[in-house]
Motif scaffolding. Sequence first.
Motif, PDB file in Angstrom:
ATOM      1  N   TYR A   3       0.860  -1.193   0.000  1.00  0.00           N
ATOM      2  CA  TYR A   3       0.000   0.000   0.000  1.00  0.00           C
ATOM      3  C   TYR A   3       0.890   1.235   0.000  1.00  0.00           C
ATOM      4  N   GLU A  44      -6.702   1.700   2.116  1.00  0.00           N
ATOM      5  CA  GLU A  44      -6.098   2.282   0.911  1.00  0.00           C
ATOM      6  C   GLU A  44      -7.168   2.539  -0.163  1.00  0.00           C
ATOM      7  N   SER A  60      -7.489   6.091  -1.658  1.00  0.00           N
ATOM      8  CA  SER A  60      -7.161   6.288  -3.072  1.00  0.00           C
ATOM      9  C   SER A  60      -8.310   6.966  -3.808  1.00  0.00           C
TER      10      SER A  60
END
Length: 339
Positions: free
Chosen positions: A69, A223, A227
């Motif tokens: 990640y 994540e 993101s």
Amino acid sequence: MIVAMLETASEEQIQNVTDHLMHMGFAVHRTTGARQSVLAAVGKRIDFDIRDLEVLPGVEKVHRISAPYKLVGRQFHPHDSVIKLGKGVSVGGPQVIVMAGPCSVESREQLFKAAEQVARAGAKVLRGGAFKPRSSPYTFQGLGLEGLKLLREAADAHGLLVISEVMEISQIDLMMPYVDIFQVGARNMQNFNLLRELGKVRKPVLMKRGIAATIEEMLLSAEYIMSGGNYDVILCERGIRTFETYTRNTLDISAIPIVHKLSHLPITSDPSHGTGLRDKVAPMACASLAAGADALIIEVHPDPDHALSDGAQSLYPEQFAELMEKLRLIAPAVGRTIG
Ligand code: PEP
Ligand code: MN
């Protein structure tokens, strides 16, 4: 990534692995030992599967060095993230935030009583499920929109913030006016479509660790949210399924320092779901604080014996007030205060 070749690996096999690594975008540095060759692959790529190399002829072992990640890692953000929740409350700093309230919103009377009791004891956030992920379809499923309205009203009446669980994408817009923090439940930690949508939201998300999820899987799920552009993610250890039967789940307190080492994101501990038993909640809350938890989320019910869900793990209001006193004593010993 480090690829150790077998002692018996041929030059051709070593070349084949080198070619594979280069094709994946890595620069390869070979060390030829007396018996064995080791290939060090250096590069920025994180989206690879080490098994693709492990299965190549002549390979003994592959060791991944970089994390899978980016955004949740300390390399991206070396300092602790401090997340603003609203009403001047933040999580991730020296102040440990306590979120408390019933498992489910059941009625106006129940929720207003709970809000008054937890606020008086010093909680900053009112918890309560309006949409409930129940193991059985025949048990209480929550009050839905009516529950959300009650949460907002009761929290505002007592100067609290609201956290409530979002179970599906269609509930996000509905919940928006009523909650300060979206809770992603353990069962939805790998509902990647929901996580992606929460990445577009501009409100903090508390994401619980899945029932059988590794810490790395939890970080990868966070994540997904980051993101999408939402960096206000709070992690939550809520116990994992193990072979132990004395407790509902096994609260993995070691996840707290591990997450702190790997990630800048704050981590909450949920000793209620983590143990499933009322008398275990206070000791595990204290242990979580000592281990570095940035927040605690605790089930408290004005009348736990008649709760519609999770009564056995819900504290009596007096027990919660007592626990808050204890937490206030422990906090300074670990350099924190209780918010
Ligand atoms: C809850 O907070 O009431 C809940 C359902 O939690 P979890 O997702 O951790 O089971
Ligand atoms: Mn519950």
